[in-house]
Design a protein around this motif. Sequence first.
Motif, short mmCIF file in Angstrom:
data_model
loop_
_atom_site.label_atom_id
_atom_site.label_comp_id
_atom_site.label_asym_id
_atom_site.label_seq_id
_atom_site.Cartn_x
_atom_site.Cartn_y
_atom_site.Cartn_z
N LYS A 2 0.88 -1.09 0.08
CA LYS A 2 0.21 0.11 0.07
C LYS A 2 0.87 1.06 -0.08
O LYS A 2 1.98 1.31 0.59
CB LYS A 2 -0.82 0.02 1.28
N LEU A 3 0.49 2.25 -0.64
CA LEU A 3 1.31 3.46 -0.81
C LEU A 3 0.90 4.43 0.63
O LEU A 3 0.02 4.28 1.14
CB LEU A 3 0.68 4.40 -1.94
N ASN A 4 2.38 4.74 0.91
CA ASN A 4 2.09 5.50 2.41
C ASN A 4 1.31 6.79 2.51
O ASN A 4 0.72 7.23 3.45
CB ASN A 4 3.51 5.53 2.91
N ASN A 5 1.50 7.44 1.49
CA ASN A 5 0.97 8.79 1.23
C ASN A 5 0.78 9.30 -0.18
O ASN A 5 1.58 8.91 -0.99
CB ASN A 5 2.01 9.76 2.03
N HIS A 6 -0.38 9.91 -0.27
CA HIS A 6 -0.38 10.35 -1.71
C HIS A 6 -0.13 11.82 -2.01
O HIS A 6 -0.10 12.25 -3.28
CB HIS A 6 -2.31 10.31 -2.02
N ILE A 7 0.70 12.20 -1.47
CA ILE A 7 1.21 13.68 -1.52
C ILE A 7 1.94 13.77 -2.73
O ILE A 7 1.82 15.12 -3.59
CB ILE A 7 2.20 14.37 -0.46
N LEU A 8 3.00 12.86 -3.27
CA LEU A 8 3.39 12.83 -4.61
C LEU A 8 2.47 12.98 -5.66
O LEU A 8 2.83 13.66 -6.73
CB LEU A 8 4.71 12.11 -4.60
N ARG A 9 1.39 12.16 -5.68
CA ARG A 9 0.51 12.28 -6.71
C ARG A 9 -0.12 13.36 -6.77
O ARG A 9 -0.30 13.95 -7.81
CB ARG A 9 -0.39 10.94 -6.53
N GLU A 10 -0.55 13.83 -5.60
CA GLU A 10 -1.19 15.19 -5.68
C GLU A 10 -0.35 16.43 -6.36
O GLU A 10 -0.85 17.32 -7.18
CB GLU A 10 -1.77 15.61 -4.27
N ILE A 11 0.68 16.46 -5.74
CA ILE A 11 1.89 17.32 -6.32
C ILE A 11 2.10 17.19 -7.85
O ILE A 11 2.19 18.31 -8.85
CB ILE A 11 3.15 17.28 -5.85
N GLY A 12 1.80 15.89 -8.34
CA GLY A 12 2.31 15.55 -9.84
C GLY A 12 0.83 16.13 -10.69
O GLY A 12 0.99 16.57 -11.76
N MET A 13 -0.12 15.53 -9.97
CA MET A 13 -1.50 16.15 -10.93
C MET A 13 -1.65 17.72 -10.94
O MET A 13 -1.98 18.45 -11.68
CB MET A 13 -2.78 15.79 -10.12
#
Length: 148
Positions: A2-13
């Motif tokens: 499981k991904l620990n945190n979605h922060i990098l995905r949010e920053i990428g989007m």
Amino acid sequence: MKLNNHILREIGMLSRCIHAISDTKFKEFNLQKGQFIFLTRVCENPGINQIDLSNLLKVDKTTTTKAIQKLIDTGYIYKTRDALDKRMWRLYAEKKGVEIYTLVIEEENRNIAVCFTNFTEEEKEAVQRLVKKMRENIENDWKILKNV
């Protein structure tokens, strides 16, 4: 797993949204995909060389070379040989580039305002501080990867 945190995905989007909007708006000025970031950094750092520009933007040298050549071809920037090191080229904005730079910064400020809608000043400062800290944390890994 499981991904620990979605922060990098949010920053990428966030980054992809801003780039898509900017690329569409700057198309009329013959600025192609992402070239505006190269133009802004040359305007902000007159005389920068391509290696330092690549390091500043965290992109590979090939990407920088292609973007710079397109900006030269469209008359936004020019390059001159370094006075001391004849192997090095210095980059400068043409008058046309400086004029477009103003529009790019206006658009960047508009994007910032939209992104920070309903944020307090404290929240804005915290986001700036924390994202900068994240970048500083990962930058050493990038430097190792790129042999900088």
